[in-house]
Design a protein around this motif. Structure first.
Motif, PDB file in Angstrom:
ATOM      1  N   VAL A 126       0.892  -1.161   0.000  1.00 35.78           N
ATOM      2  CA  VAL A 126       0.000   0.000   0.000  1.00 35.78           C
ATOM      3  C   VAL A 126       0.923   1.201   0.000  1.00 35.78           C
ATOM      4  N   ASP A 127       0.921   1.960  -1.099  1.00 38.69           N
ATOM      5  CA  ASP A 127       1.948   2.986  -1.248  1.00 38.69           C
ATOM      6  C   ASP A 127       1.484   4.043  -2.245  1.00 38.69           C
ATOM      7  N   SER A 128       2.439   4.634  -2.960  1.00 39.66           N
ATOM      8  CA  SER A 128       2.134   5.725  -3.892  1.00 39.66           C
ATOM      9  C   SER A 128       1.842   5.228  -5.300  1.00 39.66           C
ATOM     10  N   GLY A 129       1.738   3.910  -5.467  1.00 39.02           N
ATOM     11  CA  GLY A 129       1.475   3.338  -6.775  1.00 39.02           C
ATOM     12  C   GLY A 129       2.681   2.601  -7.307  1.00 39.02           C
ATOM     13  N   VAL A 130       2.660   2.294  -8.599  1.00 36.33           N
ATOM     14  CA  VAL A 130       3.754   1.559  -9.227  1.00 36.33           C
ATOM     15  C   VAL A 130       3.788   1.896 -10.713  1.00 36.33           C
ATOM     16  N   ASP A 131       4.980   1.926 -11.277  1.00 35.43           N
ATOM     17  CA  ASP A 131       5.119   2.003 -12.729  1.00 35.43           C
ATOM     18  C   ASP A 131       5.004   0.576 -13.256  1.00 35.43           C
ATOM     19  N   TYR A 132       3.803   0.195 -13.654  1.00 31.87           N
ATOM     20  CA  TYR A 132       3.582  -1.198 -14.055  1.00 31.87           C
ATOM     21  C   TYR A 132       4.262  -1.532 -15.378  1.00 31.87           C
ATOM     22  N   PHE A 133       4.743  -0.517 -16.113  1.00 31.13           N
ATOM     23  CA  PHE A 133       5.512  -0.768 -17.328  1.00 31.13           C
ATOM     24  C   PHE A 133       6.966  -1.129 -17.030  1.00 31.13           C
ATOM     25  N   HIS A 134       7.428  -0.881 -15.808  1.00 30.12           N
ATOM     26  CA  HIS A 134       8.829  -1.153 -15.476  1.00 30.12           C
ATOM     27  C   HIS A 134       9.126  -2.642 -15.687  1.00 30.12           C
ATOM     28  N   PRO A 135      10.219  -2.966 -16.378  1.00 30.45           N
ATOM     29  CA  PRO A 135      10.535  -4.379 -16.655  1.00 30.45           C
ATOM     30  C   PRO A 135      10.642  -5.250 -15.410  1.00 30.45           C
ATOM     31  N   ASP A 136      10.985  -4.665 -14.257  1.00 32.84           N
ATOM     32  CA  ASP A 136      11.169  -5.468 -13.049  1.00 32.84           C
ATOM     33  C   ASP A 136       9.870  -6.071 -12.525  1.00 32.84           C
ATOM     34  N   PHE A 137       8.735  -5.596 -13.041  1.00 33.34           N
ATOM     35  CA  PHE A 137       7.446  -6.126 -12.610  1.00 33.34           C
ATOM     36  C   PHE A 137       6.745  -6.880 -13.745  1.00 33.34           C
ATOM     37  N   ARG A 138       7.563  -7.324 -14.714  1.00 29.83           N
ATOM     38  CA  ARG A 138       7.026  -8.055 -15.857  1.00 29.83           C
ATOM     39  C   ARG A 138       7.738  -9.402 -15.994  1.00 29.83           C
ATOM     40  N   ASN A 139       7.023 -10.360 -16.522  1.00 32.40           N
ATOM     41  CA  ASN A 139       7.590 -11.684 -16.757  1.00 32.40           C
ATOM     42  C   ASN A 139       8.434 -11.681 -18.029  1.00 32.40           C
ATOM     43  N   ALA A 140       9.111 -12.790 -18.277  1.00 34.27           N
ATOM     44  CA  ALA A 140       9.981 -12.890 -19.453  1.00 34.27           C
ATOM     45  C   ALA A 140       9.210 -12.712 -20.754  1.00 34.27           C
ATOM     46  N   ASP A 141       7.916 -13.084 -20.770  1.00 33.13           N
ATOM     47  CA  ASP A 141       7.108 -12.930 -21.986  1.00 33.13           C
ATOM     48  C   ASP A 141       6.491 -11.539 -22.103  1.00 33.13           C
ATOM     49  N   GLY A 142       6.822 -10.643 -21.180  1.00 29.91           N
ATOM     50  CA  GLY A 142       6.323  -9.273 -21.234  1.00 29.91           C
ATOM     51  C   GLY A 142       5.045  -9.043 -20.463  1.00 29.91           C
ATOM     52  N   SER A 143       4.408 -10.102 -19.975  1.00 32.19           N
ATOM     53  CA  SER A 143       3.169  -9.949 -19.211  1.00 32.19           C
ATOM     54  C   SER A 143       3.470  -9.448 -17.803  1.00 32.19           C
ATOM     55  N   SER A 144       2.433  -9.008 -17.116  1.00 32.92           N
ATOM     56  CA  SER A 144       2.609  -8.395 -15.801  1.00 32.92           C
ATOM     57  C   SER A 144       2.630  -9.430 -14.687  1.00 32.92           C
ATOM     58  N   ARG A 145       3.431  -9.160 -13.671  1.00 28.59           N
ATOM     59  CA  ARG A 145       3.421  -9.957 -12.443  1.00 28.59           C
ATOM     60  C   ARG A 145       2.369  -9.441 -11.466  1.00 28.59           C
ATOM     61  N   ILE A 146       1.739  -8.310 -11.794  1.00 30.92           N
ATOM     62  CA  ILE A 146       0.749  -7.694 -10.910  1.00 30.92           C
ATOM     63  C   ILE A 146      -0.613  -8.335 -11.165  1.00 30.92           C
ATOM     64  N   LEU A 147      -1.187  -8.947 -10.133  1.00 34.00           N
ATOM     65  CA  LEU A 147      -2.486  -9.605 -10.274  1.00 34.00           C
ATOM     66  C   LEU A 147      -3.645  -8.629 -10.116  1.00 34.00           C
ATOM     67  N   ARG A 148      -3.476  -7.645  -9.248  1.00 33.93           N
ATOM     68  CA  ARG A 148      -4.493  -6.621  -9.024  1.00 33.93           C
ATOM     69  C   ARG A 148      -3.801  -5.305  -8.708  1.00 33.93           C
ATOM     70  N   LEU A 149      -4.366  -4.215  -9.226  1.00 30.52           N
ATOM     71  CA  LEU A 149      -3.895  -2.868  -8.920  1.00 30.52           C
ATOM     72  C   LEU A 149      -5.115  -2.010  -8.622  1.00 30.52           C
ATOM     73  N   TRP A 150      -5.234  -1.565  -7.366  1.00 29.75           N
ATOM     74  CA  TRP A 150      -6.332  -0.666  -6.994  1.00 29.75           C
ATOM     75  C   TRP A 150      -5.765   0.734  -6.856  1.00 29.75           C
ATOM     76  N   ASP A 151      -6.142   1.606  -7.784  1.00 32.96           N
ATOM     77  CA  ASP A 151      -5.722   3.008  -7.741  1.00 32.96           C
ATOM     78  C   ASP A 151      -6.862   3.811  -7.131  1.00 32.96           C
ATOM     79  N   GLN A 152      -6.676   4.241  -5.882  1.00 35.88           N
ATOM     80  CA  GLN A 152      -7.733   4.960  -5.173  1.00 35.88           C
ATOM     81  C   GLN A 152      -7.961   6.364  -5.729  1.00 35.88           C
ATOM     82  N   SER A 153      -7.035   6.848  -6.561  1.00 31.14           N
ATOM     83  CA  SER A 153      -7.126   8.226  -7.045  1.00 31.14           C
ATOM     84  C   SER A 153      -7.873   8.354  -8.366  1.00 31.14           C
ATOM     85  N   ILE A 154      -8.199   7.229  -9.014  1.00 34.78           N
ATOM     86  CA  ILE A 154      -8.892   7.266 -10.307  1.00 34.78           C
ATOM     87  C   ILE A 154     -10.321   6.777 -10.104  1.00 34.78           C
ATOM     88  N   GLN A 155     -11.266   7.666 -10.218  1.00 39.81           N
ATOM     89  CA  GLN A 155     -12.657   7.280 -10.005  1.00 39.81           C
ATOM     90  C   GLN A 155     -13.192   6.502 -11.210  1.00 39.81           C
TER      91      GLN A 155
END
Length: 573
Positions: A126-155
């Motif tokens: 629980v923090d200030s968010g994440v750059d989900y495009f950053h390679p460190d949060f992506r698998n070798a095939d380019g897909s995301s390791r993030i299962l859920r992202l709740w952005d409280q600031s976007i209605q």
């Protein structure tokens, strides 16, 4: 008479004038002047069905807690509902900003035939968010390791059971990644503007793909859950109402998925008794026993700042606490906490030598003017969840700035048994340089919620010189249990930054995710690999304490600076 089912600060805010609330840096937190609505945290009993009402919005949380949004005019009436046990005003949260994996023995357990990587474990932040495009949060095939992202600031599309923000699934994030930066960010427009959350998550669980594995995080194969705090309002600081909902969401997700989880919290604040008794802290303690999880948090960076004072006052003794206020200070507040059974006369003196006091021990706002500064004071009583007594002092400028110079808070012991007293100023670098106590106290500088009993509280040390980082928040005997639990590298840490690169960061914000990642590795070893199916909660903390390495310069363990020692991921046996 003020309602004692409402915390002191909310009682004072309700009685303060609109001008006083605007001038204060504290009283309007949680209030939206455009809609005249408050967000508050409540503890309740009985069914959820009776909590809502006309113009009242309720987000029920686990364990009989809830976040309630209601009109200014309804707070007193709402607190009198039989279901409502206590109501607490939100507090502002601050980042705990101020070569390491080798120091923590992480590489040793990540490599080899039975290397641990966090696979099968959830890492939640629980923090200030994440750059989900950053390679460190992506698998070798380019897909995301993030299962859920709740952005409280976007209605738009909040998670089920919540009323703010938008929840993005892995499928939506993968679709955005496939479209590329320009088109993808239109589909999933969540960003991490400060970079804090991206760095925290990268230390805990980044896979290092942007650096060919050089800057790999701890639980590099764990699946990720991210909550971005920050409902847009008058200022951009997140609040405890957003944090508590974020924790609740992560725990519910882990329960739904049936998976163990390590949660990282790298925010804190200075407001409260620091005894683990705020609703946020009691909620965290409660939720820590639900499911298979452990919660890690930094101890804050107030250890070398002049924000805390304290001591012991004897009967018949007088203590003079000096507070320097620098020029051009627009506002500040002081919390004084003491035992209710200790009777003290309290006086306040301004830089010109004019004095008020003794303060009346009455549950009503008290107003005084000294020079060009108005003092708004609330002399509280213990509450259902607070054993100690708070005297809150708001320094409000008559014109633009509080009078600068040497202020004094004078305590005189009338009928004293224990005599301990503690004072805090706001943290988060909100005060000007030069404002602070003349004789600050380093012990007791943990930020909240590191003071909660069941969290794993993590301080910082400098792994390059193998020494304690003096900015790291310290525990003290005021807590009925010892904190911190241990320390981890927190100085000059290389971490991911939005845009695909890395930066060097310092602070307990970045020590905590080393331990969160370590927790994920332990859970993998115990639960996923079948060595110990009950390795979660307090048992994880016990393993970490047992495996901690002593730091040079300390003979007695545990202690208030480094706890049980340095996180060395555990000696698995």
């Amino acid at each position: 008479m003020p309602d004692q089912k409402i915390d002191n600060l909310l009682n004072l805010a309700m009685d303060a004038t609109p001008q006083e609330r605007r001038k204060s840096g504290n009283l309007n937190i949680g209030y939206d002047p455009a809609t005249r609505l408050w967000d508050v945290i409540i503890k309740y009993s009985g069914p959820e069905s009776g909590l809502a009402g006309n113009g009242i919005q309720v987000v029920p949380l686990l364990g009989g807690y809830a976040v309630v949004t209601l009109p200014d005019s309804e707070i007193d009436k709402y607190s009198h509902r039989a279901q409502v046990e206590f109501m607490e005003k939100p507090k502002r949260l601050y980042f705990e900003l101020f070569q390491a994996k080798g120091a923590s023995c992480i590489r040793t357990v990540q490599t080899g035939r039975n290397g641990l990587t966090g696979k099968g474990i959830l890492t939640g932040v629980v923090d200030s968010g994440v750059d989900y495009f950053h390679p460190d949060f992506r698998n070798a095939d380019g897909s995301s390791r993030i299962l859920r992202l709740w952005d409280q600031s976007i209605q738009g599309n909040p998670p089920q059971g919540y009323v703010t923000g938008t929840e993005y699934t892995k499928e939506q994030i993968d679709e955005a990644l496939a479209l590329g930066e320009n088109q993808g960010r239109r589909l999933v427009p969540s960003s991490d503007y400060s970079g804090h959350g991206t760095s925290v998550l990268g230390i805990a669980a980044g896979n290092g793909r942007a650096s060919d594995g050089v800057n790999q995080g701890v639980a590099c194969e764990s699946d990720l859950l991210v909550v971005k705090m920050g409902i847009p309002r008058e200022n951009s600081f997140p609040r405890t109402t957003e944090l508590i909902q974020g924790i609740d969401y992560l725990v519910r997700q882990a329960l739904t998925m049936g998976r163990p989880m390590a949660i990282n919290l790298s925010f804190g604040n200075n407001y409260g008794s620091h005894k683990g008794d705020s609703l946020l802290e009691t909620y965290i303690d409660m939720v820590s026993s639900i499911g298979r999880l452990a919660i890690c948090t930094g101890t804050g960076n107030n250890g070398n700042q002049p924000l805390h004072e304290g001591g012991t006052l004897k009967q018949g003794q007088t203590r003079q606490i000096e507070l320097s206020v620098s020029s051009r200070e627009p506002t500040l507040n002081v919390q004084l906490w003491k035992s209710y059974e200790d009777e003290m006369s309290i006086y306040i003196e301004n830089p010109s030598g004019n004095r008020i006091g003794p303060l009346d021990e009455k549950l009503v706002p008290q107003r005084y003017r000294l020079g060009n500064t108005d003092l708004l004071i609330y002399y509280g009583k213990p509450g259902p969840y607070h054993l100690t007594q708070e005297i809150y002092i708001d320094f409000l400028p008559v014109e633009t700035y509080v009078d600068s110079g040497d202020w004094k808070i004078i305590l005189s012991g009338k009928r004293v048994r224990g005599g301990e007293y503690y004072l805090w100023l706001p943290g988060g670098n909100t005060l000007n340089r030069g404002t602070g106590f003349y004789e600050p106290r380093a012990y007791g500088t943990l930020t909240i919620p590191a003071t909660a009993r069941r969290v794993i509280a993590v301080g910082a040390y400098d792994s390059l010189v193998d020494s304690y980082a003096d900015f790291s928040g310290r525990g003290s005997r005021m807590l009925p249990y010892l904190k911190p639990d241990l320390v981890a590298p927190g100085v000059n840490i290389v971490a991911p930054v939005p845009g695909g690169g890395y930066r060097t960061v310092t602070g307990t914000s970045f020590a905590a995710p080393f331990v969160s990642g370590s927790v994920a590795l332990l859970m993998q070893w115990g639960i996923v690999n079948g060595n110990d199916p009950y390795l979660y909660g307090e048992k994880v903390k016990a393993y970490l304490r047992k495996g901690a390495r002593p730091l040079p310069g300390y003979e007695e363990y545990p202690n208030e600076e480094v706890g049980w020692g340095e996180d060395v991921i555990i000696r698995l046996h």
